[in-house]
Design an enzyme around this catalytic site. Structure first.
Site, PDB file in Angstrom:
ATOM      1  N   ALA A 146       3.585  11.474   1.312  1.00  0.00           N
ATOM      2  CA  ALA A 146       3.451  10.384   0.335  1.00  0.00           C
ATOM      3  C   ALA A 146       2.141  10.492  -0.444  1.00  0.00           C
ATOM      4  CB  ALA A 146       3.506   9.045   1.065  1.00  0.00           C
ATOM      5  N   TYR A 147       1.133  11.059   0.205  1.00  0.00           N
ATOM      6  CA  TYR A 147      -0.193  11.151  -0.432  1.00  0.00           C
ATOM      7  C   TYR A 147      -0.124  11.939  -1.740  1.00  0.00           C
ATOM      8  CZ  TYR A 147      -5.172  12.381  -0.942  1.00  0.00           C
ATOM      9  OH  TYR A 147      -6.447  12.560  -1.416  1.00  0.00           O
TER      10      TYR A 147
END
Ligand SMILES: NC(=O)c1ccc[n+]([C@@H]2O[C@H](COP(=O)([O-])OP(=O)(O)OC[C@H]3O[C@@H](n4cnc5c(N)ncnc54)[C@H](OP(=O)(O)O)[C@@H]3O)[C@@H](O)[C@H]2O)c1
Length: 259
Positions: free
Chosen positions: A163-164
């Site tokens: 997700a980063y």
């Protein structure tokens, strides 16, 4: 004397007000210090009061004008409250730096909705909400600088980007959208793109000397980044000199991205 005046005209932040999220640690702390030493009155936002106070004390000891607001940027209400409190200290900001960020790194197959949401909230939604709160005022006043800190992971997968990496890719898109909206009114919006920087965010990876050396070898300069490496680029993007630079992703990575 003449050169001092010339440099001031280009780079001085005297009279400017800056808000720096994540200004108590790592890259954000170095940027807050740089903006303050270049003349800006700086409000730093993060959660931990002791680190916020230590940063502001250090800046005050150097004769800088700085203050802190303890805020949790992981909720929309938290961001909204933080923005109001920050604006009360020295007035509406001319400069907004979004450096607060989290990197939770679960393997993609184990990435939970909670981790996804938490990542997007701090890394993407907080910059969006702060931009929406402060950007229109900057545009009305005819000057503003919005600086996001993204990541090389906006451009490539790297150590469980999950997700980063998605949040950082979107953050660079946000900068372009903001630039499109507000550049005609004197508000530039850009991102600084770090490679691998030795900060608390990377504490675990930084304890492995082989990995640290391998990453340094992937740069052109031959070392990993330090928070202080962002000082000059931030002062440039925050000041008058960068008025024709907008919507850009500027890599401060020792050549990592082009090696
Ligand atoms: N270090 C690197 O190699 C690297 C590489 C690429 C990109 N970046 C990006 O650069 C930025 C700065 O990273 P860094 O390495 O300087 O990290 P850091 O030293 O861990 O600093 C992160 C800052 O964000 C604040 N923060 C985290 N969660 C928050 C929340 N919910 N509410 C308010 N503040 C919060 C932290 O303070 P509190 O914990 O007290 O809240 C701290 O001040 C991040 O956006 C990161 O993604 C770093």
């Amino acid at each position: 004397m003449i050169s001092q005046g010339y440099l001031s005209e280009l780079f001085s932040l005297d009279g400017r007000v800056a808000v720096v999220t994540g200004g108590s640690s790592g890259i954000g702390r170095a940027i807050a210090g740089a903006l303050a030493r270049a003349g800006a009155s700086v409000v730093i936002l993060a959660r931990k009061k002791s680190e916020l106070a230590a940063t502001v004390d250090e800046l005050a000891a150097d004769g800088c004008r700085a203050a802190w607001v303890s805020a949790d940027l992981s909720t929309r209400d938290g961001v909204r409250a933080a923005a109001e409190q920050a604006a009360e200290v020295f007035g509406e900001p001319d400069i907004l730096v979004n450096s607060a960020g989290i990197n939770l790194r679960p393997p993609m197959g184990e990435l939970s909705e909670e981790t996804w949401d938490a990542t997007m909230a701090v890394n993407l939604e907080a910059p969006y909400l702060l931009g929406r709160r402060f950007g229109p005022g900057m545009a009305e006043r005819g000057f503003g600088r919005i600086i996001h800190i993204s990541s090389q992971q906006a451009h490539r997968a790297f150590v469980q980007s999950g997700a980063y990496g998605v949040s950082k890719g979107a953050l660079e898109s946000l900068a372009r959208s903001q630039a499109e909206a507000w550049s005609p009114h004197g508000v530039t919006c850009n991102t600084l793109v770090p490679g691998f920087v030795m900060t608390p965010l990377n504490a675990r990876l930084s304890t492995d000397p082989e990995k640290v050396a391998a990453l340094a070898a992937r740069t052109m300069v031959g070392r990993n980044g330090l928070a202080e490496d962002f000082a000059g680029a931030a002062v440039f993007l925050a000041g008058r000199a960068s008025g024709y630079v907008t919507g850009q992703a500027i890599f401060v990575d020792g050549g990592f991205s082009v090696h």
